[in-house]
Design a protein around this motif. Structure first.
Motif, PDB file in Angstrom:
ATOM      1  N   PRO A 176     -15.412  10.464  -7.397  1.00 37.02           N
ATOM      2  CA  PRO A 176     -14.641  11.114  -5.660  1.00 37.02           C
ATOM      3  C   PRO A 176     -13.043  11.520  -6.615  1.00 37.02           C
ATOM      4  CG  PRO A 176     -14.527   8.371  -5.939  1.00 37.02           C
ATOM      5  CD  PRO A 176     -15.742   8.958  -6.649  1.00 37.02           C
ATOM      6  N   ASP A 188       1.077  -1.420  -0.040  1.00 38.21           N
ATOM      7  CA  ASP A 188      -0.653   0.009  -0.253  1.00 38.21           C
ATOM      8  C   ASP A 188       0.856   1.456   0.021  1.00 38.21           C
ATOM      9  OD1 ASP A 188      -2.382  -1.964   0.118  1.00 38.21           O
ATOM     10  OD2 ASP A 188      -2.222  -1.270   1.899  1.00 38.21           O
ATOM     11  N   SER A 245      -6.029   6.658  -5.598  1.00 36.87           N
ATOM     12  CA  SER A 245      -5.900   7.278  -5.097  1.00 36.87           C
ATOM     13  C   SER A 245      -7.007   7.528  -3.996  1.00 36.87           C
ATOM     14  CB  SER A 245      -4.603   8.217  -5.052  1.00 36.87           C
ATOM     15  OG  SER A 245      -5.349  10.329  -5.591  1.00 36.87           O
ATOM     16  N   LYS A 246      -7.205   8.331  -2.741  1.00 35.52           N
ATOM     17  CA  LYS A 246      -8.454   8.738  -3.130  1.00 35.52           C
ATOM     18  C   LYS A 246      -9.816   9.948  -3.266  1.00 35.52           C
ATOM     19  CE  LYS A 246     -10.423  10.985   1.078  1.00 35.52           C
ATOM     20  NZ  LYS A 246     -10.448  12.143   2.213  1.00 35.52           N
ATOM     21  N   ASN A 247      -8.953  11.034  -4.550  1.00 36.76           N
ATOM     22  CA  ASN A 247      -9.611  10.957  -5.187  1.00 36.76           C
ATOM     23  C   ASN A 247      -8.912  11.351  -6.729  1.00 36.76           C
ATOM     24  OD1 ASN A 247      -9.613  13.292  -2.141  1.00 36.76           O
ATOM     25  ND2 ASN A 247     -11.230  12.738  -3.339  1.00 36.76           N
ATOM     26  N   ASN A 255     -10.778   0.487  -8.988  1.00 36.46           N
ATOM     27  CA  ASN A 255     -10.500   1.116  -8.014  1.00 36.46           C
ATOM     28  C   ASN A 255      -9.731   2.585  -7.919  1.00 36.46           C
ATOM     29  OD1 ASN A 255     -12.166  -0.400  -6.404  1.00 36.46           O
ATOM     30  ND2 ASN A 255     -10.173  -0.863  -5.276  1.00 36.46           N
ATOM     31  N   ASN A 265     -18.774   1.085  -2.445  1.00 36.88           N
ATOM     32  CA  ASN A 265     -18.243   2.148  -2.631  1.00 36.88           C
ATOM     33  C   ASN A 265     -19.689   3.419  -2.227  1.00 36.88           C
ATOM     34  OD1 ASN A 265     -16.130   1.563  -4.799  1.00 36.88           O
ATOM     35  ND2 ASN A 265     -17.609   0.958  -5.751  1.00 36.88           N
ATOM     36  N   TYR A 268     -15.719   1.439 -12.138  1.00 34.23           N
ATOM     37  CA  TYR A 268     -16.265   1.940  -9.935  1.00 34.23           C
ATOM     38  C   TYR A 268     -17.132   1.478  -8.979  1.00 34.23           C
ATOM     39  CZ  TYR A 268     -15.984   4.998  -5.986  1.00 34.23           C
ATOM     40  OH  TYR A 268     -14.995   4.926  -4.708  1.00 34.23           O
ATOM     41  N   GLU A 270       1.316   3.917  -2.894  1.00 29.36           N
ATOM     42  CA  GLU A 270       1.137   5.532  -2.625  1.00 29.36           C
ATOM     43  C   GLU A 270       1.636   6.656  -3.416  1.00 29.36           C
ATOM     44  OE1 GLU A 270      -1.642   7.010  -1.361  1.00 29.36           O
ATOM     45  OE2 GLU A 270      -2.951   5.499  -1.321  1.00 29.36           O
TER      46      GLU A 270
END
Length: 230
Positions: A65, A14, A92-94, A89, A57, A83, A18
């Motif tokens: 997002p 992980d 990253s988060k956004n 996925n 999600n 998604y 990143e």
């Protein structure tokens, strides 16, 4: 590496994921991570046939997002579909990274998820790799390698054969492309089928069969592919 090393190995993976592409190039012990993942996978084989554990999600049905996927982008509907269905996925988060490349391991893992295979594990592609090899969909080689357009078409074509779905009589769909002779011999039938089904589309009169398939392209193709079965 022991059977109980999964959490530490996953944390390392992980952390690596990143990193930016530039930072990843500075990592000098990546081979140790992949070796550890492989050894842990050997110690913890994943039984085939378990229910898939797809991500839930929270934004499903709403605005995505991802700040790098514009609603006006040609690939928006494909990314939204992939998604929300838990097939792909974000990176990253956004972020979705639509122009980033996709690996062979990612594709077989996505299809394995569709088939209800539990794809969790320290070595992220192990379950998908085994499923694909067991069912004649991939030879299982070079899972971390970037997938080309003709390789993607071939894996999807073999998946259709595996599912026993009706293959429309194959016409010559390749003659109009100037680079048709660049298609590898093993992929000719698959590319012909993929073009005929509208999964793979050329640009400027070329198919670019050996070009890398981006995440945006994969999402769009998966969307079209899943729509075929309806």
């Amino acid at each position: 590496v022991t059977k109980d090393s999964g959490a530490a190995i996953k944390a390392a993976r992980d952390a690596y994921n990143e990193l930016t592409d530039a930072q990843k190039k500075l990592v000098t012990n990546y081979d140790k991570l992949t070796a550890a993942e492989a050894r842990w996978s050997e110690l913890n084989p994943i039984p085939a046939g378990q229910p898939a554990q797809l991500p839930q999600n929270s934004n499903a049905g709403e605005t995505l997002p991802f700040t790098d996927v514009n609603a006006n982008s040609w690939y928006y509907s494909g990314v939204k579909f992939a998604y929300e269905k838990g097939l792909m996925n974000g990176t990253s988060k956004n972020g979705f990274s639509p122009n980033a490349t996709t690996t062979r391991g990612m594709i077989v893992t996505i299809l394995a998820r569709v088939e209800g295979v539990n794809t969790s594990g320290a070595l992220w592609y192990a379950a998908g790799q085994k499923w694909a090899m067991d069912n004649g969909i991939s030879d299982g080689t070079n899972m971390p390698g970037v997938i080309t357009r003709e390789q993607l078409a071939t894996i999807l074509f073999r998946y259709v054969v595996y599912k026993g779905l009706d293959l429309v009589t194959l016409e010559d769909n390749l003659s109009r492309f100037s680079d048709r002779n660049e298609i590898s011999s093993y992929a000719v039938s698959a590319m012909n089928w993929a073009v005929g089904q509208g999964l793979v589309k050329g640009s400027g009169g070329k198919l670019n069969p050996k070009g890398n398939a981006t995440r945006a392209q994969v999402a769009a193709i998966l969307h079209r592919f899943c729509e075929l079965g309806k």
